[in-house]
Design a protein around this motif. Structure first.
Motif, PDB file in Angstrom:
ATOM      1  N   ALA A  17       1.056  -2.505  12.399  1.00  0.00           N
ATOM      2  CA  ALA A  17       1.427  -1.974  11.093  1.00  0.00           C
ATOM      3  C   ALA A  17       2.669  -1.086  11.158  1.00  0.00           C
ATOM      4  CB  ALA A  17       0.266  -1.179  10.504  1.00  0.00           C
ATOM      5  N   ALA A  64       0.698   6.220   1.589  1.00  0.00           N
ATOM      6  CA  ALA A  64       1.252   4.864   1.647  1.00  0.00           C
ATOM      7  C   ALA A  64       0.710   4.100   2.850  1.00  0.00           C
ATOM      8  CB  ALA A  64       2.778   4.923   1.694  1.00  0.00           C
ATOM      9  N   HIS A  99      -1.329   0.678   2.448  1.00  0.00           N
ATOM     10  CA  HIS A  99      -0.858  -0.520   3.158  1.00  0.00           C
ATOM     11  C   HIS A  99      -1.972  -1.089   4.038  1.00  0.00           C
ATOM     12  CE1 HIS A  99       1.764  -3.337   5.091  1.00  0.00           C
ATOM     13  NE2 HIS A  99       1.839  -2.678   6.242  1.00  0.00           N
ATOM     14  N   SER A 100      -2.695  -0.224   4.713  1.00  0.00           N
ATOM     15  CA  SER A 100      -3.773  -0.680   5.592  1.00  0.00           C
ATOM     16  C   SER A 100      -4.869  -1.359   4.784  1.00  0.00           C
ATOM     17  CB  SER A 100      -4.335   0.504   6.384  1.00  0.00           C
ATOM     18  OG  SER A 100      -3.330   1.061   7.212  1.00  0.00           O
ATOM     19  N   GLN A 120      -4.436  -2.982   2.062  1.00  0.00           N
ATOM     20  CA  GLN A 120      -3.912  -4.285   1.669  1.00  0.00           C
ATOM     21  C   GLN A 120      -3.954  -5.267   2.843  1.00  0.00           C
ATOM     22  OE1 GLN A 120      -2.882  -5.505  -1.493  1.00  0.00           O
ATOM     23  NE2 GLN A 120      -3.181  -7.330  -0.213  1.00  0.00           N
ATOM     24  N   ASN A 163       2.434  -7.805   8.703  1.00  0.00           N
ATOM     25  CA  ASN A 163       2.640  -6.903   7.567  1.00  0.00           C
ATOM     26  C   ASN A 163       2.907  -7.684   6.284  1.00  0.00           C
ATOM     27  OD1 ASN A 163       2.922  -3.835   8.467  1.00  0.00           O
ATOM     28  ND2 ASN A 163       3.802  -5.074  10.104  1.00  0.00           N
ATOM     29  N   LYS A 202      10.313  -3.179   7.718  1.00  0.00           N
ATOM     30  CA  LYS A 202      10.051  -2.143   6.720  1.00  0.00           C
ATOM     31  C   LYS A 202      10.707  -2.499   5.381  1.00  0.00           C
ATOM     32  CE  LYS A 202       9.101   2.027   8.123  1.00  0.00           C
ATOM     33  NZ  LYS A 202       9.162   3.406   8.661  1.00  0.00           N
ATOM     34  N   VAL A 218       8.480  -5.023   3.755  1.00  0.00           N
ATOM     35  CA  VAL A 218       7.328  -4.384   3.126  1.00  0.00           C
ATOM     36  C   VAL A 218       7.751  -3.725   1.817  1.00  0.00           C
ATOM     37  CG1 VAL A 218       5.551  -2.610   3.388  1.00  0.00           C
ATOM     38  CG2 VAL A 218       6.138  -4.068   5.342  1.00  0.00           C
ATOM     39  N   ARG A 251       7.939  -6.337  -0.665  1.00  0.00           N
ATOM     40  CA  ARG A 251       6.602  -6.798  -1.052  1.00  0.00           C
ATOM     41  C   ARG A 251       5.982  -5.883  -2.113  1.00  0.00           C
ATOM     42  NH1 ARG A 251       1.027  -7.497   2.664  1.00  0.00           N
ATOM     43  NH2 ARG A 251      -0.136  -8.502   0.974  1.00  0.00           N
ATOM     44  N   TYR A 252       6.070  -4.584  -1.893  1.00  0.00           N
ATOM     45  CA  TYR A 252       5.403  -3.632  -2.780  1.00  0.00           C
ATOM     46  C   TYR A 252       6.305  -3.106  -3.892  1.00  0.00           C
ATOM     47  CZ  TYR A 252       1.809  -3.326   0.894  1.00  0.00           C
ATOM     48  OH  TYR A 252       0.819  -3.604   1.803  1.00  0.00           O
ATOM     49  N   TRP A 306       9.854   2.563   1.441  1.00  0.00           N
ATOM     50  CA  TRP A 306       9.378   1.907   2.652  1.00  0.00           C
ATOM     51  C   TRP A 306      10.523   1.544   3.603  1.00  0.00           C
ATOM     52  CZ3 TRP A 306       5.386   0.696   5.695  1.00  0.00           C
ATOM     53  CH2 TRP A 306       4.083   0.902   5.214  1.00  0.00           C
TER      54      TRP A 306
END
Length: 304
Positions: free
Chosen positions: A11, A25, A29-30, A32, A215, A261, A264, A267-268, A273
């Motif tokens: 991660a 965060a 994230h974890s 998810q 990730n 990163k 990610v 993604r979000y 990030w």
């Protein structure tokens, strides 16, 4: 056989504008990643910038995860440092929280050390902790650590600590090395450190993976893990593998950890990030602008 099997995420660690860890965060994230189907979260490894954080910061992150309800048995924190007392302290701290599986780098500052020196180092740590609950995943990542873990060393550690040495994460990139360990050490969980190698490793008896692209590609990795031996799932496995490879290639568009990163963040839709702690440097706005279309093309060519 070791009980450590599955797909685990190396991660990424979110940091805020002041470069301190963003616990909220990280927890989100974890959650998810687990919702994506991953079996666990291997926080504070190479992708997690572990060696850029202090021992106190690392402890606080693990505490925040457990306090937030992330299951302790789904956590595999990195605890290996150059100073053996710090490795012992981090590992004991994990155990105090009910976290029993850790990924342990060898002491990596001095290069060219002998197998005996590495055996002495691991032995000092494990003898000092002396906790039967502990399961250690050795971390072989010679491209970064420059300290390879030889098969003879691994064999000596298994012989000395048969209930504790549970696995090895191989981030050397050589499938042949992983397969050789599978054949030589039947009690050892051999875990690929590169996402595209999960499938061929499973086909040779490997236990799973701990990888960076998880990730983003957790669902696809879980599909590969669950169905790799099912002849009726060939098309589904092929589609999953193509997306895994495409995302892995995308992560290599620029320096990998800052790129992960940024992926990610994409993604979000959470720009913070992209932050990294020095000496790593976040992607430039120009690089981020180029990465977006690459990820959009992955989504078009290889839909999730």
């Amino acid at each position: 056989m070791s009980s450590i099997k599955g797909v685990f995420s190396a991660a990424a660690t979110p940091v805020n504008a002041h470069l301190t860890p963003d616990h909220g965060a990280l927890v989100a994230h974890s959650r998810q990643l687990l919702a994506d189907g991953l079996h666990g979260v291997a926080l504070l490894g190479s992708t997690g910038e572990a060696n850029s954080f202090s021992t106190a910061e690392r402890m606080a992150m693990l505490e925040a995860m457990v306090k937030a309800g992330i299951p302790a048995d789904a956590l595999l924190p990195g605890t290996g440092l150059c100073a053996l007392p710090e490795t012992i302290a981090l590992t004991r701290h994990a155990l105090s929280l009910g976290v029993t599986k850790v990924v342990m780098l060898p002491p990596f500052y001095y290069k060219g050390v002998s197998d005996q020196g590495l055996l002495d180092a691991y032995s000092h740590v494990l003898d000092s902790i002396a906790d039967d609950r502990l399961q250690v995943i050795l971390y072989h990542i010679p491209p970064i650590s420059q300290i390879p873990l030889s098969h003879d060393l691994i064999g000596r550690l298994i012989e000395k600590y048969p209930g504790t040495i549970a696995g090895v994460k191989d981030s050397g990139g050589a499938l042949d090395n992983m397969v050789a360990m599978v054949k030589r050490f039947p009690t050892l969980s051999v875990l690929a450190g590169a996402d595209p190698l999960l499938l061929p490793l499973l086909q040779q008896g490997g236990a799973g993976c701990i990888t960076a692209t998880s990730n983003l590609a957790g669902k696809q990795l879980r599909t590969v893990f669950d169905k790799f031996a099912d002849p009726s799932a060939t098309a589904e496995i092929d589609a999953a593998q193509k997306r895994i490879v495409a995302l892995r290639e995308a992560s290599n568009s620029f320096p990998q950890i800052p790129t992960i990163k940024a992926m990610v963040a994409h993604r979000y839709k959470q720009p913070h990030w992209v932050n990294t702690r020095p000496p790593l440097v976040r992607l430039t706005d120009e690089q981020i602008g180029k990465l977006g279309p690459i990820l959009d093309k992955v989504d078009t060519d290889f839909p999730a």
